[in-house]
Structures are given as C-alpha cells and as structure tokens.
Design an enzyme around this catalytic site. Structure first.
Site, PDB file in Angstrom:
ATOM      1  CD  GLU A  38     -85.122 -49.357  76.471  1.00 59.10           C
ATOM      2  OE1 GLU A  38     -86.358 -49.408  76.264  1.00 59.10           O
ATOM      3  OE2 GLU A  38     -84.624 -48.796  77.464  1.00 59.10           O
ATOM      4  CE  LYS A 109     -84.815 -45.056  78.402  1.00 60.98           C
ATOM      5  NZ  LYS A 109     -85.478 -46.337  78.721  1.00 60.98           N
ATOM      6  CB  CYS A 142     -87.863 -46.769  75.655  1.00 58.80           C
ATOM      7  SG  CYS A 142     -89.422 -47.580  76.110  1.00 58.80           S
ATOM      8  CB  VAL A 169     -93.507 -51.275  80.575  1.00 60.20           C
ATOM      9  CG1 VAL A 169     -92.406 -52.283  80.303  1.00 60.20           C
ATOM     10  CG2 VAL A 169     -92.919 -50.016  81.195  1.00 60.20           C
TER      11      VAL A 169
HETATM   12  C1  ACM Z   1     -88.614 -47.886  79.056  1.00 50.58           C
HETATM   13  O1  ACM Z   1     -88.131 -46.757  78.929  1.00 50.58           O
HETATM   14  N1  ACM Z   1     -87.987 -48.939  78.611  1.00 50.58           N
HETATM   15  C2  ACM Z   1     -89.912 -48.072  79.674  1.00 50.58           C
END
Ligand code: ACM
Length: 267
Positions: A38, A109, A142, A169
């Site tokens: 990402e 996203k 992510c 994370v």
């Molecule tokens: C994230 O979605 N980059 C934690």
C-alpha cells in the site's frame, strides 16, 4: 504461475527512491504477478489531505503508473501496486493493476483506517475482478481485511487470488488473512512494508512479514519481520475454483443467505 511479493522500507515522500527500491528488490527474480505494498511510492503518515494531494498522481498518466508499465513491459509480468491516486479534486488511497499492455484496473480503498479518513476520500469503485489470463485477481488494501465482506465479495465475483497491498500496523492482520483464505478457498498475497514513520504527531511502526496464504489457509511463504524482502512462490490459481469442503459441504454452495441478516448486503 509464479506469484511474487515485494516488501519495502520506503522513505517518506521520496518517490524516485522508493520506485528504485522496488526495482532493486525484484532484481533478477522472475514472477508472473508481483504485489507491492500500500502507498508504496510515498510512504504512509501523510500530514493531511493537502499533503495527500501534493504527493498524489494521476492514473495512468502519472510518473509511478508509467514507471510500473515500463517494468511490466520490460520483464513481461503483471503487477499490483499501492499509490496515492488523484482524480480531479478527489484523492484516494489507491492500487493499480498493470500489465505489459498498460493499465488493467484500479482500486480505491473502501475501508479507510483511522487518520486515513482525514487524508483521503473514501473509495467509490465496486470490488472488481480482473482476468489477467494467468489468473483472476481481486484487489483490496490493508485494513479491508477487517471487513470479511470485502474478500467475500471479490471471491463471490470469481477471484482466484486476492492481491492485498498493505501497510499493516496492527499485530494480527497476517493471522486474520489465514481465516479469510480458508473461509473463501482463495489465495491471498499480503504485501506489507517495514520501518517506522514519525510524522503527523505520532510514531507508526509497520509489521513486515508479508505472506502468501493458500486456499486451505496454509502459509506458503512469508517475509522478514523488520527488513525489506522479496519472495516468490509457485501456485495453481485453479485450485481456488474448487470450493468443496468435503462431499456434503461447499464453501459457497452450502451458504444459507436466506438466514443471514440483510444488512450484510452481499447479494
Ligand atoms: C492500514 O490499513 N494501512 C492499517
């Protein structure tokens, strides 16, 4: 087919350096499909929407899209890479699907994580499956892992491999992907990053350990915990078409949607 993951340690805002790192990590390795993290071109901890716009690029006419197209053409592979996409005055945490002939698709996203809500517009394109000829792939980014509906939608739409550019994370994203693969009988490639960024009033550390998971939830390959890495694994995407659990049960066929809450909105 050979599936590859590039696990980077980007320097915030230094796009040229970060693209070079990806190319050097791949080096002479060969794969049919490479997944990059990402926001692989810029790093993660943007100070707000203004900075996102400053570092954003148009797709496919921006520098990073052109760079990725050149690489796909030269090395004859497909790739999925995260970047900041600008579209007019909108700015997205995006991923592009590229091949030797150019742009194949884009994803924006859908489930933004924490301060990303201040940095980006929410994704506005449905989950789509791209038939590359070598495999049908679906893209999510992510934190989308936290919403089972994301991967389920891609799999109901025929994805054999989930390309999952990430900057994880939380400590359990990679483990959760095992369940996601098992519950959908699908392959997934989570391309994560390493390193720490101290910007925007806090310090954020990224968890490395990129993973490729198989259709039965098996760990096929994993990356280093704290350093840049690159890995490949041979898979047969057609295995994801077999949704049988055993004789009487099928991953999708045994579902009972009539008993599920309509708010799932899956059908
Ligand atoms: C994230 O979605 N980059 C934690």
């Amino acid at each position: 087919m050979i599936l590859g993951i590039v696990q980077t340690n980007p320097e915030f805002g230094n796009v040229d350096r970060n693209l070079k790192e990806i190319e050097e990590l791949i080096g002479p390795r060969e794969a049919d499909l490479w997944i990059m993290p990402e926001l692989a071109t810029t790093g993660y901890e943007l100070r707000g929407r203004e900075e996102s716009l400053e570092l954003s690029e148009e797709v496919p006419n921006g520098k990073s899209s052109k760079w990725l197209h050149r690489l796909c053409k030269e090395k004859n592979f497909y790739a999925v890479m995260g970047l900041i996409e600008r579209d007019g005055d909108q700015v997205y945490n995006g991923s592009i699907v590229m091949g030797p002939k150019g742009l194949i698709g884009r994803y924006r996203k859908i489930h933004l994580y924490d301060k990303e809500n201040l940095r980006f517009d929410k994704g506005d394109i449905p989950f789509m499956v791209h038939d590359l000829g070598i495999a049908r792939i679906g893209v999510m980014i992510c934190f989308d892992w936290r919403f089972p509906e994301a991967m389920r939608t891609l799999c109901l739409r025929g994805a054999q491999i989930i390309a999952h550019p990430s900057n994880l994370v939380l400590p359990y994203g990679q483990a959760a992907m095992v369940t996601r693969c098992l519950e959908n009988h699908v392959f997934a490639a989570t391309a994560n990053r390493v390193g720490t960024e101290a910007r925007d009033g806090r310090t954020v550390s990224f968890t490395g350990r990129s993973v490729v998971i198989g259709t039965k939830g098996e760990l096929l390959v994993s990356g280093a915990l704290a350093s840049a890495d690159c890995m490949t694994v041979e898979i047969d995407p057609a295995k994801a078409d077999d949704k049988a659990i055993h004789h009487y049960d099928d991953t999708f066929g045994s579902r009972r949607p009539e008993f599920y809450d309509k708010r799932l909105g899956l059908e």
